[in-house]
Design an enzyme around this catalytic site. Sequence first.
Site, mmCIF file in Angstrom:
data_model
loop_
_atom_site.group_PDB
_atom_site.id
_atom_site.type_symbol
_atom_site.label_atom_id
_atom_site.label_comp_id
_atom_site.label_asym_id
_atom_site.label_seq_id
_atom_site.Cartn_x
_atom_site.Cartn_y
_atom_site.Cartn_z
ATOM 1 N N ASN A 154 -47.214 64.672 3.003
ATOM 2 C CA ASN A 154 -47.394 65.414 1.741
ATOM 3 C C ASN A 154 -48.126 66.740 1.931
ATOM 4 O OD1 ASN A 154 -49.644 63.769 2.287
ATOM 5 N ND2 ASN A 154 -50.303 63.864 0.172
ATOM 6 N N GLU A 253 -57.612 56.884 5.188
ATOM 7 C CA GLU A 253 -57.473 57.561 3.896
ATOM 8 C C GLU A 253 -56.112 57.136 3.356
ATOM 9 O OE1 GLU A 253 -58.174 61.588 5.154
ATOM 10 O OE2 GLU A 253 -60.329 61.285 5.220
ATOM 11 N N CYS A 287 -52.474 62.419 -2.665
ATOM 12 C CA CYS A 287 -53.153 61.128 -2.835
ATOM 13 C C CYS A 287 -54.112 61.167 -4.017
ATOM 14 C CB CYS A 287 -53.897 60.777 -1.561
ATOM 15 S SG CYS A 287 -55.010 62.103 -1.057
ATOM 16 N N GLU A 466 -64.651 60.701 5.821
ATOM 17 C CA GLU A 466 -64.641 61.852 6.720
ATOM 18 C C GLU A 466 -65.113 63.051 5.915
ATOM 19 O OE1 GLU A 466 -61.532 62.320 9.630
ATOM 20 O OE2 GLU A 466 -60.805 60.283 9.295
HETATM 21 P P1 NAD Z 1 -46.812 56.181 5.399
HETATM 22 O O1 NAD Z 1 -47.897 55.172 5.440
HETATM 23 O O2 NAD Z 1 -45.420 55.712 5.245
HETATM 24 O O3 NAD Z 1 -46.834 57.039 6.748
HETATM 25 C C1 NAD Z 1 -47.980 57.753 7.173
HETATM 26 C C2 NAD Z 1 -47.910 57.938 8.669
HETATM 27 O O4 NAD Z 1 -48.065 56.667 9.302
HETATM 28 C C3 NAD Z 1 -46.571 58.481 9.176
HETATM 29 O O5 NAD Z 1 -46.815 59.317 10.285
HETATM 30 C C4 NAD Z 1 -45.830 57.215 9.589
HETATM 31 O O6 NAD Z 1 -44.846 57.425 10.557
HETATM 32 C C5 NAD Z 1 -46.976 56.385 10.141
HETATM 33 N N1 NAD Z 1 -46.781 54.932 10.072
HETATM 34 C C6 NAD Z 1 -46.144 54.214 9.119
HETATM 35 N N2 NAD Z 1 -46.213 52.894 9.400
HETATM 36 C C7 NAD Z 1 -46.935 52.776 10.543
HETATM 37 C C8 NAD Z 1 -47.341 51.660 11.354
HETATM 38 N N3 NAD Z 1 -47.026 50.406 11.033
HETATM 39 N N4 NAD Z 1 -48.059 51.933 12.459
HETATM 40 C C9 NAD Z 1 -48.398 53.197 12.798
HETATM 41 N N5 NAD Z 1 -48.014 54.278 12.090
HETATM 42 C C10 NAD Z 1 -47.310 54.075 10.975
HETATM 43 O O7 NAD Z 1 -47.230 57.225 4.271
HETATM 44 P P2 NAD Z 1 -46.388 58.480 3.771
HETATM 45 O O8 NAD Z 1 -45.276 57.983 2.921
HETATM 46 O O9 NAD Z 1 -46.107 59.371 4.922
HETATM 47 O O10 NAD Z 1 -47.496 59.227 2.857
HETATM 48 C C11 NAD Z 1 -47.736 58.921 1.530
HETATM 49 C C12 NAD Z 1 -48.933 58.003 1.414
HETATM 50 O O11 NAD Z 1 -50.075 58.611 1.990
HETATM 51 C C13 NAD Z 1 -49.315 57.738 -0.039
HETATM 52 O O12 NAD Z 1 -49.639 56.381 -0.173
HETATM 53 C C14 NAD Z 1 -50.557 58.596 -0.230
HETATM 54 O O13 NAD Z 1 -51.428 58.167 -1.247
HETATM 55 C C15 NAD Z 1 -51.182 58.510 1.107
HETATM 56 N N6 NAD Z 1 -52.109 59.622 1.310
HETATM 57 C C16 NAD Z 1 -53.454 59.395 1.282
HETATM 58 C C17 NAD Z 1 -54.352 60.449 1.442
HETATM 59 C C18 NAD Z 1 -55.842 60.241 1.386
HETATM 60 O O14 NAD Z 1 -56.568 61.160 1.776
HETATM 61 N N7 NAD Z 1 -56.331 59.116 0.919
HETATM 62 C C19 NAD Z 1 -53.861 61.738 1.642
HETATM 63 C C20 NAD Z 1 -52.482 61.934 1.652
HETATM 64 C C21 NAD Z 1 -51.617 60.871 1.494
#
Ligand code: NAD
Length: 485
Positions: A154, A253, A287, A466
Amino acid sequence: MMWIRNFVGGEFVDPDENAGFDDVNPATGQVHARIHEASPELVDRAVIAARRALPAWARTPVPERVAVLRRAADLLAERFDEFAAAEVADTGKPVTQARELDVARALSNLRTFADVVATAGLESFLTDLPGGGQALNYAVRKPLGVVAVIVPWNLPLLLLTWKVAPALACGNTVVVKPSEETPATATLLAEVLAEAGLPSGAYNVVHGFGAGSAGGHLSGHPGVDGVTFTGSSEAGIHVMRSAAARVRPVSFELGGKNAAIVFDDADLAATVDGLTRSVFANTGQVCLCTERVYVQRSVFADVADGLVERARALRMGSPLDETTTTGPLISRTHRDKVLHYFELARRAGAEVLTGGGVPTLGGDLDSGSWAEPTLWTGLTNVDAPVREEIFGPVAALIPFDTEDEAVALANDTDYGLAASVWTTDLRRGHRVAQAMNVGISWVNTWFLRDLRSPFGGVGLSGLGREGGASSLHFYTEPTNVCVRL
Ligand code: NAD
Protein backbone atom coordinates in the site's frame (compact mmCIF):
# COMPACT_ATOMS: atom_id res chain seq x y z
CA MET A 1 9.72 -6.51 -21.26
CA MET A 2 11.61 -4.96 -18.36
CA TRP A 3 12.72 -7.35 -15.60
CA ILE A 4 12.64 -6.49 -11.93
CA ARG A 5 15.59 -8.34 -10.52
CA ASN A 6 16.74 -9.66 -7.18
CA PHE A 7 19.70 -7.91 -5.56
CA VAL A 8 22.06 -10.18 -3.64
CA GLY A 9 25.53 -9.51 -2.26
CA GLY A 10 25.78 -6.12 -3.99
CA GLU A 11 24.77 -7.37 -7.45
CA PHE A 12 21.62 -7.71 -9.49
CA VAL A 13 20.94 -11.36 -10.32
CA ASP A 14 20.24 -12.31 -13.93
CA PRO A 15 16.58 -13.28 -14.10
CA ASP A 16 15.51 -16.86 -14.66
CA GLU A 17 13.02 -16.72 -17.56
CA ASN A 18 11.16 -19.68 -16.08
CA ALA A 19 10.66 -18.04 -12.70
CA GLY A 20 8.97 -14.82 -13.69
CA PHE A 21 5.59 -13.36 -12.84
CA ASP A 22 3.79 -10.26 -14.03
CA ASP A 23 3.96 -6.79 -12.52
CA VAL A 24 0.57 -5.27 -13.27
CA ASN A 25 -0.37 -1.60 -13.25
CA PRO A 26 -3.72 -1.69 -11.41
CA ALA A 27 -4.91 1.55 -13.01
CA THR A 28 -5.06 -0.12 -16.43
CA GLY A 29 -4.54 -3.83 -15.85
CA GLN A 30 -1.50 -3.64 -18.17
CA VAL A 31 1.58 -5.74 -17.45
CA HIS A 32 4.52 -3.33 -17.30
CA ALA A 33 7.33 -5.60 -16.08
CA ARG A 34 8.26 -9.16 -15.20
CA ILE A 35 9.43 -9.97 -11.69
CA HIS A 36 12.01 -12.65 -10.98
CA GLU A 37 10.69 -14.86 -8.18
CA ALA A 38 13.60 -15.78 -5.90
CA SER A 39 14.11 -19.52 -5.40
CA PRO A 40 14.84 -20.93 -1.91
CA GLU A 41 18.52 -21.12 -3.00
CA LEU A 42 18.55 -17.44 -3.92
CA VAL A 43 16.94 -16.47 -0.60
CA ASP A 44 19.65 -18.57 1.05
CA ARG A 45 22.36 -16.70 -0.88
CA ALA A 46 20.85 -13.38 0.18
CA VAL A 47 20.87 -14.36 3.86
CA ILE A 48 24.47 -15.62 3.58
CA ALA A 49 25.51 -12.35 1.88
CA ALA A 50 23.86 -10.36 4.68
CA ARG A 51 25.62 -12.48 7.30
CA ARG A 52 29.01 -12.03 5.63
CA ALA A 53 28.52 -8.27 5.49
CA LEU A 54 27.37 -8.04 9.11
CA PRO A 55 30.60 -7.92 11.17
CA ALA A 56 32.23 -5.09 9.20
CA TRP A 57 29.04 -3.01 8.98
CA ALA A 58 28.29 -3.54 12.68
CA ARG A 59 31.84 -2.30 13.52
CA THR A 60 31.57 0.73 11.23
CA PRO A 61 31.45 3.84 13.43
CA VAL A 62 28.00 5.37 13.82
CA PRO A 63 28.93 8.67 12.10
CA GLU A 64 29.98 6.73 8.99
CA ARG A 65 26.88 4.57 9.02
CA VAL A 66 24.50 7.51 9.29
CA ALA A 67 26.48 9.42 6.65
CA VAL A 68 25.60 6.61 4.21
CA LEU A 69 21.90 7.07 5.01
CA ARG A 70 22.12 10.84 4.55
CA ARG A 71 23.89 10.40 1.20
CA ALA A 72 21.21 7.88 0.21
CA ALA A 73 18.54 10.48 1.03
CA ASP A 74 20.32 13.05 -1.16
CA LEU A 75 20.65 10.59 -4.03
CA LEU A 76 17.02 9.58 -3.70
CA ALA A 77 16.05 13.24 -3.78
CA GLU A 78 17.96 13.60 -7.09
CA ARG A 79 15.95 10.67 -8.49
CA PHE A 80 12.70 11.81 -6.84
CA ASP A 81 10.55 11.74 -10.00
CA GLU A 82 11.87 8.36 -11.06
CA PHE A 83 10.91 6.85 -7.68
CA ALA A 84 7.49 8.52 -7.81
CA ALA A 85 6.90 7.16 -11.32
CA ALA A 86 7.91 3.65 -10.24
CA GLU A 87 5.52 3.81 -7.30
CA VAL A 88 2.71 5.02 -9.56
CA ALA A 89 3.30 2.25 -12.10
CA ASP A 90 3.15 -0.43 -9.39
CA THR A 91 0.25 0.94 -7.33
CA GLY A 92 -1.78 3.15 -9.69
CA LYS A 93 -1.88 5.81 -6.97
CA PRO A 94 -2.11 9.46 -8.05
CA VAL A 95 1.33 10.87 -8.81
CA THR A 96 0.62 13.83 -6.52
CA GLN A 97 0.28 11.44 -3.59
CA ALA A 98 3.36 9.42 -4.60
CA ARG A 99 5.35 12.64 -4.51
CA GLU A 100 3.85 14.29 -1.43
CA LEU A 101 3.54 11.22 0.75
CA ASP A 102 5.42 8.14 -0.43
CA VAL A 103 8.72 9.50 -1.72
CA ALA A 104 8.75 12.52 0.58
CA ARG A 105 8.30 10.26 3.62
CA ALA A 106 11.04 7.91 2.39
CA LEU A 107 13.44 10.87 2.50
CA SER A 108 12.24 11.75 6.00
CA ASN A 109 12.69 8.16 7.15
CA LEU A 110 16.31 8.05 5.97
CA ARG A 111 17.14 11.43 7.51
CA THR A 112 15.19 11.05 10.75
CA PHE A 113 16.66 7.67 11.64
CA ALA A 114 20.14 8.92 10.80
CA ASP A 115 19.53 11.66 13.41
CA VAL A 116 17.95 9.30 15.94
CA VAL A 117 20.86 6.87 15.83
CA ALA A 118 23.50 9.61 15.69
CA THR A 119 22.17 11.17 18.89
CA ALA A 120 21.24 8.02 20.84
CA GLY A 121 22.67 7.75 24.35
CA LEU A 122 23.31 4.84 26.67
CA GLU A 123 21.13 3.79 29.56
CA SER A 124 23.17 3.89 32.79
CA PHE A 125 22.68 3.59 36.55
CA LEU A 126 25.04 4.42 39.35
CA THR A 127 24.05 1.83 41.94
CA ASP A 128 24.64 2.43 45.67
CA LEU A 129 25.63 -0.83 47.30
CA PRO A 130 24.62 -1.95 50.82
CA GLY A 131 27.55 -1.32 53.16
CA GLY A 132 29.12 1.27 50.86
CA GLY A 133 30.66 1.37 47.45
CA GLN A 134 29.01 1.68 44.11
CA ALA A 135 28.57 -0.11 40.85
CA LEU A 136 28.27 1.46 37.43
CA ASN A 137 25.71 -0.25 35.23
CA TYR A 138 25.41 0.65 31.61
CA ALA A 139 23.91 -1.00 28.58
CA VAL A 140 25.70 -1.10 25.26
CA ARG A 141 23.46 -1.69 22.26
CA LYS A 142 24.60 -4.10 19.59
CA PRO A 143 22.93 -4.77 16.24
CA LEU A 144 20.32 -7.51 16.23
CA GLY A 145 22.08 -9.13 13.24
CA VAL A 146 20.58 -10.15 9.91
CA VAL A 147 17.08 -8.68 9.79
CA ALA A 148 14.33 -9.90 7.45
CA VAL A 149 12.17 -6.96 6.34
CA ILE A 150 8.83 -8.02 4.84
CA VAL A 151 6.51 -5.27 3.64
CA PRO A 152 3.16 -4.80 1.87
CA TRP A 153 1.99 -2.98 -1.26
CA ASN A 154 0.00 0.00 0.00
CA LEU A 155 2.86 2.41 0.78
CA PRO A 156 5.76 0.37 -0.58
CA LEU A 157 8.78 2.69 -0.30
CA LEU A 158 7.49 4.53 2.76
CA LEU A 159 6.97 1.37 4.80
CA LEU A 160 10.22 -0.19 3.55
CA THR A 161 12.43 2.78 4.47
CA TRP A 162 10.64 3.10 7.83
CA LYS A 163 12.31 -0.23 8.70
CA VAL A 164 15.45 -0.32 6.56
CA ALA A 165 16.70 3.10 7.72
CA PRO A 166 16.83 2.32 11.47
CA ALA A 167 17.95 -1.27 10.83
CA LEU A 168 20.99 -0.16 8.81
CA ALA A 169 21.76 2.84 11.01
CA CYS A 170 21.90 0.49 14.02
CA GLY A 171 24.47 -1.67 12.24
CA ASN A 172 22.29 -4.54 11.03
CA THR A 173 22.27 -6.00 7.57
CA VAL A 174 18.96 -6.71 5.87
CA VAL A 175 17.23 -8.97 3.40
CA VAL A 176 14.06 -7.28 2.22
CA LYS A 177 11.03 -8.90 0.63
CA PRO A 178 8.80 -6.29 -0.97
CA SER A 179 5.24 -7.15 -1.88
CA GLU A 180 4.78 -9.20 -5.04
CA GLU A 181 2.47 -6.38 -6.21
CA THR A 182 4.99 -3.54 -5.76
CA PRO A 183 8.59 -4.65 -6.23
CA ALA A 184 10.00 -1.63 -8.10
CA THR A 185 11.04 0.94 -5.52
CA ALA A 186 12.75 -1.56 -3.18
CA THR A 187 14.81 -2.58 -6.20
CA LEU A 188 15.66 1.02 -7.15
CA LEU A 189 16.63 1.67 -3.54
CA ALA A 190 19.37 -0.98 -3.92
CA GLU A 191 21.03 1.25 -6.54
CA VAL A 192 20.77 4.32 -4.34
CA LEU A 193 22.17 2.61 -1.24
CA ALA A 194 25.06 1.10 -3.19
CA GLU A 195 25.93 4.49 -4.70
CA ALA A 196 25.71 6.06 -1.24
CA GLY A 197 28.49 3.70 -0.13
CA LEU A 198 26.61 0.94 1.67
CA PRO A 199 28.85 -2.15 1.59
CA SER A 200 27.85 -5.08 -0.62
CA GLY A 201 25.59 -7.54 1.17
CA ALA A 202 24.22 -5.08 3.71
CA TYR A 203 21.01 -4.58 1.70
CA ASN A 204 19.58 -7.47 -0.31
CA VAL A 205 16.26 -7.75 -2.12
CA VAL A 206 14.41 -10.98 -2.83
CA HIS A 207 11.17 -11.01 -4.79
CA GLY A 208 8.21 -13.33 -4.63
CA PHE A 209 5.07 -14.19 -2.72
CA GLY A 210 4.42 -15.19 0.90
CA ALA A 211 4.06 -18.78 2.17
CA GLY A 212 5.86 -21.29 -0.07
CA SER A 213 7.74 -18.48 -1.83
CA ALA A 214 10.37 -15.85 -0.98
CA GLY A 215 8.43 -14.45 2.04
CA GLY A 216 8.01 -17.85 3.66
CA HIS A 217 11.58 -18.94 2.88
CA LEU A 218 12.96 -15.72 4.33
CA SER A 219 10.91 -15.53 7.54
CA GLY A 220 11.68 -19.18 8.32
CA HIS A 221 15.37 -18.99 7.39
CA PRO A 222 17.67 -20.13 10.23
CA GLY A 223 20.21 -17.44 9.31
CA VAL A 224 17.83 -14.60 10.11
CA ASP A 225 18.12 -13.01 13.58
CA GLY A 226 14.87 -11.05 13.63
CA VAL A 227 11.85 -10.36 11.47
CA THR A 228 10.14 -7.03 11.02
CA PHE A 229 6.87 -7.40 9.19
CA THR A 230 4.13 -5.08 7.98
CA GLY A 231 1.09 -6.69 6.44
CA SER A 232 -2.10 -8.52 7.23
CA SER A 233 -2.78 -10.01 10.64
CA GLU A 234 -3.28 -13.41 9.03
CA ALA A 235 0.19 -13.42 7.43
CA GLY A 236 1.65 -12.03 10.67
CA ILE A 237 0.40 -15.10 12.51
CA HIS A 238 2.22 -17.35 10.01
CA VAL A 239 5.41 -15.30 10.26
CA MET A 240 5.25 -15.45 14.06
CA ARG A 241 5.00 -19.24 13.95
CA SER A 242 8.07 -19.53 11.75
CA ALA A 243 10.03 -17.05 13.88
CA ALA A 244 9.09 -18.98 17.02
CA ALA A 245 11.09 -22.00 15.86
CA ARG A 246 14.31 -20.21 16.84
CA VAL A 247 12.87 -17.74 19.38
CA ARG A 248 13.64 -14.77 17.12
CA PRO A 249 12.29 -11.33 17.89
CA VAL A 250 9.50 -10.06 15.70
CA SER A 251 8.03 -6.62 15.17
CA PHE A 252 4.57 -6.61 13.64
CA GLU A 253 2.57 -3.77 12.13
CA LEU A 254 -0.65 -5.47 11.06
CA GLY A 255 -4.21 -4.76 10.05
CA GLY A 256 -6.70 -2.28 11.46
CA LYS A 257 -10.40 -1.57 11.74
CA ASN A 258 -10.04 1.98 12.88
CA ALA A 259 -12.77 4.09 14.44
CA ALA A 260 -13.48 7.81 14.35
CA ILE A 261 -15.71 9.34 17.02
CA VAL A 262 -17.46 12.60 16.15
CA PHE A 263 -19.04 14.54 19.03
CA ASP A 264 -21.79 17.11 18.56
CA ASP A 265 -19.43 19.92 19.63
CA ALA A 266 -16.93 19.16 16.84
CA ASP A 267 -15.98 21.74 14.22
CA LEU A 268 -18.04 19.97 11.57
CA ALA A 269 -16.36 21.45 8.49
CA ALA A 270 -12.91 20.48 9.75
CA THR A 271 -14.22 17.09 10.85
CA VAL A 272 -15.73 16.27 7.47
CA ASP A 273 -12.48 17.36 5.86
CA GLY A 274 -10.45 15.11 8.18
CA LEU A 275 -12.81 12.18 7.77
CA THR A 276 -12.70 12.46 3.98
CA ARG A 277 -8.95 11.97 4.15
CA SER A 278 -9.07 9.28 6.78
CA VAL A 279 -11.66 7.17 4.94
CA PHE A 280 -10.53 7.65 1.33
CA ALA A 281 -6.78 8.39 1.36
CA ASN A 282 -4.91 5.96 -0.89
CA THR A 283 -8.36 4.54 -1.79
CA GLY A 284 -8.77 3.39 1.80
CA GLN A 285 -5.63 1.29 1.54
CA VAL A 286 -3.76 2.65 4.54
CA CYS A 287 -3.61 0.56 7.69
CA LEU A 288 -4.63 3.73 9.59
CA CYS A 289 -7.70 4.48 7.46
CA THR A 290 -11.06 4.86 9.19
CA GLU A 291 -13.67 2.21 8.35
CA ARG A 292 -16.01 2.90 11.31
CA VAL A 293 -17.36 6.40 11.94
CA TYR A 294 -19.40 6.83 15.14
CA VAL A 295 -21.33 10.10 15.10
CA GLN A 296 -23.34 11.69 17.91
CA ARG A 297 -26.98 11.47 16.91
CA SER A 298 -27.78 15.21 16.80
CA VAL A 299 -25.12 15.85 14.11
CA PHE A 300 -25.40 12.50 12.33
CA ALA A 301 -27.30 13.80 9.31
CA ASP A 302 -24.98 16.79 8.87
CA VAL A 303 -21.85 14.66 9.00
CA ALA A 304 -23.33 12.06 6.66
CA ASP A 305 -24.40 14.71 4.14
CA GLY A 306 -21.02 16.43 4.29
CA LEU A 307 -19.13 13.18 3.77
CA VAL A 308 -21.35 12.09 0.89
CA GLU A 309 -20.76 15.40 -0.85
CA ARG A 310 -17.01 15.09 -0.40
CA ALA A 311 -16.95 11.41 -1.49
CA ARG A 312 -18.79 12.31 -4.70
CA ALA A 313 -16.29 15.09 -5.39
CA LEU A 314 -13.30 12.72 -5.35
CA ARG A 315 -11.79 12.33 -8.79
CA MET A 316 -10.86 8.90 -10.08
CA GLY A 317 -8.79 8.97 -13.24
CA SER A 318 -5.35 8.60 -14.73
CA PRO A 319 -2.76 8.55 -11.93
CA LEU A 320 -0.63 10.91 -14.00
CA ASP A 321 -3.38 13.54 -14.15
CA GLU A 322 -2.50 16.09 -11.45
CA THR A 323 -6.19 16.57 -10.62
CA THR A 324 -6.80 12.89 -9.83
CA THR A 325 -7.38 12.38 -6.11
CA THR A 326 -8.25 8.69 -5.99
CA GLY A 327 -6.54 5.69 -7.54
CA PRO A 328 -7.59 2.09 -8.07
CA LEU A 329 -7.39 -0.80 -5.63
CA ILE A 330 -4.13 -2.70 -5.87
CA SER A 331 -5.45 -5.65 -7.91
CA ARG A 332 -8.54 -7.37 -9.26
CA THR A 333 -8.17 -9.95 -6.48
CA HIS A 334 -8.26 -7.25 -3.84
CA ARG A 335 -11.19 -5.57 -5.57
CA ASP A 336 -13.10 -8.87 -5.46
CA LYS A 337 -12.59 -8.86 -1.70
CA VAL A 338 -13.82 -5.26 -1.37
CA LEU A 339 -16.84 -5.94 -3.61
CA HIS A 340 -17.64 -9.00 -1.51
CA TYR A 341 -17.97 -6.69 1.51
CA PHE A 342 -20.16 -4.34 -0.55
CA GLU A 343 -22.43 -7.34 -1.11
CA LEU A 344 -22.32 -8.45 2.55
CA ALA A 345 -23.28 -4.92 3.62
CA ARG A 346 -26.30 -4.94 1.28
CA ARG A 347 -27.38 -8.33 2.62
CA ALA A 348 -27.05 -7.03 6.18
CA GLY A 349 -29.48 -4.22 5.33
CA ALA A 350 -27.06 -1.33 4.80
CA GLU A 351 -28.30 1.82 3.16
CA VAL A 352 -25.70 2.80 0.55
CA LEU A 353 -25.40 6.58 0.82
CA THR A 354 -22.99 6.77 -2.11
CA GLY A 355 -20.89 4.42 -4.23
CA GLY A 356 -21.21 0.67 -3.79
CA GLY A 357 -20.04 -0.34 -7.23
CA VAL A 358 -17.43 -0.21 -9.95
CA PRO A 359 -17.08 3.08 -11.84
CA THR A 360 -16.93 3.44 -15.61
CA LEU A 361 -13.95 5.66 -16.34
CA GLY A 362 -13.40 4.98 -20.03
CA GLY A 363 -10.48 3.71 -22.12
CA ASP A 364 -7.70 1.63 -20.57
CA LEU A 365 -8.86 2.51 -17.08
CA ASP A 366 -11.84 0.19 -17.38
CA SER A 367 -9.40 -2.73 -17.38
CA GLY A 368 -8.06 -1.56 -14.02
CA SER A 369 -9.26 -2.47 -10.54
CA TRP A 370 -11.34 0.53 -9.54
CA ALA A 371 -14.06 0.72 -6.92
CA GLU A 372 -16.29 3.64 -5.97
CA PRO A 373 -15.86 5.60 -2.75
CA THR A 374 -18.65 4.17 -0.62
CA LEU A 375 -20.52 5.09 2.57
CA TRP A 376 -23.03 3.03 4.49
CA THR A 377 -25.53 3.60 7.25
CA GLY A 378 -27.80 1.02 8.86
CA LEU A 379 -25.08 -1.39 9.98
CA THR A 380 -24.06 -2.18 13.55
CA ASN A 381 -21.01 -3.60 15.27
CA VAL A 382 -22.23 -7.18 14.77
CA ASP A 383 -22.07 -7.01 10.96
CA ALA A 384 -19.02 -8.42 9.18
CA PRO A 385 -18.34 -5.22 7.18
CA VAL A 386 -18.05 -3.38 10.51
CA ARG A 387 -15.94 -6.06 12.22
CA GLU A 388 -13.48 -7.15 9.51
CA GLU A 389 -10.77 -5.13 7.80
CA ILE A 390 -11.88 -4.33 4.24
CA PHE A 391 -8.93 -2.12 3.18
CA GLY A 392 -10.94 -0.20 0.62
CA PRO A 393 -12.58 3.22 0.07
CA VAL A 394 -15.47 2.60 2.42
CA ALA A 395 -16.82 3.36 5.89
CA ALA A 396 -19.91 2.60 7.94
CA LEU A 397 -21.54 5.57 9.73
CA ILE A 398 -23.13 4.57 13.04
CA PRO A 399 -24.96 6.89 15.49
CA PHE A 400 -24.37 7.05 19.26
CA ASP A 401 -25.88 9.03 22.15
CA THR A 402 -23.34 9.19 25.00
CA GLU A 403 -19.57 9.39 25.38
CA ASP A 404 -19.45 6.06 27.23
CA GLU A 405 -21.38 4.40 24.46
CA ALA A 406 -19.03 5.82 21.81
CA VAL A 407 -15.94 4.59 23.67
CA ALA A 408 -17.47 1.13 24.09
CA LEU A 409 -18.44 0.91 20.41
CA ALA A 410 -15.02 2.07 19.19
CA ASN A 411 -13.20 -0.40 21.44
CA ASP A 412 -15.47 -3.30 20.48
CA THR A 413 -13.02 -4.81 17.96
CA ASP A 414 -10.28 -7.43 17.70
CA TYR A 415 -7.99 -4.79 16.21
CA GLY A 416 -6.27 -1.85 17.90
CA LEU A 417 -4.21 0.26 15.54
CA ALA A 418 -5.58 3.82 15.40
CA ALA A 419 -8.52 6.03 16.35
CA SER A 420 -9.49 9.65 15.87
CA VAL A 421 -11.65 11.80 18.12
CA TRP A 422 -13.37 14.95 16.84
CA THR A 423 -14.46 17.49 19.47
CA THR A 424 -13.80 21.07 20.57
CA ASP A 425 -13.95 20.05 24.25
CA LEU A 426 -10.27 19.76 25.16
CA ARG A 427 -10.82 17.64 28.25
CA ARG A 428 -13.09 15.26 26.43
CA GLY A 429 -10.62 15.00 23.56
CA HIS A 430 -7.81 13.87 25.86
CA ARG A 431 -10.08 11.63 27.92
CA VAL A 432 -11.55 9.76 24.96
CA ALA A 433 -8.25 9.58 23.05
CA GLN A 434 -6.63 7.93 26.09
CA ALA A 435 -9.53 5.50 26.47
CA MET A 436 -9.01 4.09 22.99
CA ASN A 437 -7.33 0.65 23.00
CA VAL A 438 -5.02 1.49 20.13
CA GLY A 439 -1.41 2.28 19.30
CA ILE A 440 -2.15 5.81 18.07
CA SER A 441 -5.07 8.03 19.00
CA TRP A 442 -5.58 11.38 17.25
CA VAL A 443 -7.64 14.37 18.35
CA ASN A 444 -8.98 16.61 15.57
CA THR A 445 -6.52 15.24 13.04
CA TRP A 446 -5.50 12.05 11.29
CA PHE A 447 -2.22 10.60 9.93
CA LEU A 448 -0.17 13.35 11.55
CA ARG A 449 3.06 11.59 12.48
CA ASP A 450 6.25 12.46 14.27
CA LEU A 451 8.65 9.70 13.28
CA ARG A 452 10.29 9.84 16.71
CA SER A 453 7.11 8.70 18.47
CA PRO A 454 6.19 5.04 19.03
CA PHE A 455 4.08 3.43 16.33
CA GLY A 456 2.32 0.06 16.37
CA GLY A 457 -0.85 -1.63 17.43
CA VAL A 458 -2.50 -3.87 20.00
CA GLY A 459 -4.57 -7.02 19.54
CA LEU A 460 -4.65 -8.23 15.94
CA SER A 461 -3.01 -4.94 14.87
CA GLY A 462 0.47 -5.87 15.90
CA LEU A 463 3.19 -6.54 18.37
CA GLY A 464 5.87 -4.12 19.55
CA ARG A 465 6.50 -0.55 18.50
CA GLU A 466 8.81 1.11 16.00
CA GLY A 467 9.70 4.79 15.57
CA GLY A 468 12.35 6.84 17.39
CA ALA A 469 13.71 5.08 20.49
CA SER A 470 11.32 2.15 19.92
CA SER A 471 13.14 1.39 16.65
CA LEU A 472 16.48 1.50 18.45
CA HIS A 473 15.11 -1.02 20.91
CA PHE A 474 13.91 -3.44 18.26
CA TYR A 475 16.97 -3.23 15.99
CA THR A 476 19.53 -3.66 18.78
CA GLU A 477 20.23 -6.05 21.63
CA PRO A 478 21.48 -4.54 24.90
CA THR A 479 24.35 -5.97 26.92
CA ASN A 480 24.35 -4.73 30.50
CA VAL A 481 27.91 -4.13 31.73
CA CYS A 482 28.19 -3.95 35.53
CA VAL A 483 31.43 -2.52 36.98
CA ARG A 484 32.14 -2.73 40.74
CA LEU A 485 33.66 0.65 41.63
P1 NAD B 1 0.00 -9.41 3.22
O1 NAD B 1 0.06 -9.87 4.63
O2 NAD B 1 -0.74 -10.23 2.24
O3 NAD B 1 1.49 -9.29 2.65
C1 NAD B 1 2.47 -8.47 3.26
C2 NAD B 1 3.84 -9.00 2.89
O4 NAD B 1 4.03 -10.27 3.52
C3 NAD B 1 4.03 -9.26 1.39
O5 NAD B 1 5.37 -8.97 1.06
C4 NAD B 1 3.74 -10.75 1.27
O6 NAD B 1 4.35 -11.36 0.17
C5 NAD B 1 4.33 -11.27 2.57
N1 NAD B 1 3.72 -12.50 3.09
C6 NAD B 1 2.44 -12.90 3.00
N2 NAD B 1 2.27 -14.09 3.63
C7 NAD B 1 3.48 -14.43 4.15
C8 NAD B 1 3.96 -15.55 4.90
N3 NAD B 1 3.16 -16.56 5.25
N4 NAD B 1 5.26 -15.55 5.24
C9 NAD B 1 6.09 -14.54 4.90
N5 NAD B 1 5.70 -13.48 4.17
C10 NAD B 1 4.41 -13.41 3.81
O7 NAD B 1 -0.52 -7.91 3.27
P2 NAD B 1 -0.82 -6.96 2.03
O8 NAD B 1 -2.09 -7.40 1.41
O9 NAD B 1 0.41 -6.83 1.20
O10 NAD B 1 -1.02 -5.54 2.78
C11 NAD B 1 -2.22 -5.13 3.33
C12 NAD B 1 -2.24 -5.40 4.82
O11 NAD B 1 -1.16 -4.74 5.45
C13 NAD B 1 -3.49 -4.84 5.49
O12 NAD B 1 -3.96 -5.78 6.42
C14 NAD B 1 -2.98 -3.60 6.21
O13 NAD B 1 -3.74 -3.20 7.31
C15 NAD B 1 -1.62 -4.03 6.60
N6 NAD B 1 -0.77 -2.87 6.86
C16 NAD B 1 -0.44 -2.56 8.15
C17 NAD B 1 0.34 -1.44 8.42
C18 NAD B 1 0.71 -1.05 9.83
O14 NAD B 1 1.59 -0.20 9.98
N7 NAD B 1 0.08 -1.59 10.85
C19 NAD B 1 0.79 -0.65 7.37
C20 NAD B 1 0.42 -0.99 6.07
C21 NAD B 1 -0.35 -2.10 5.83
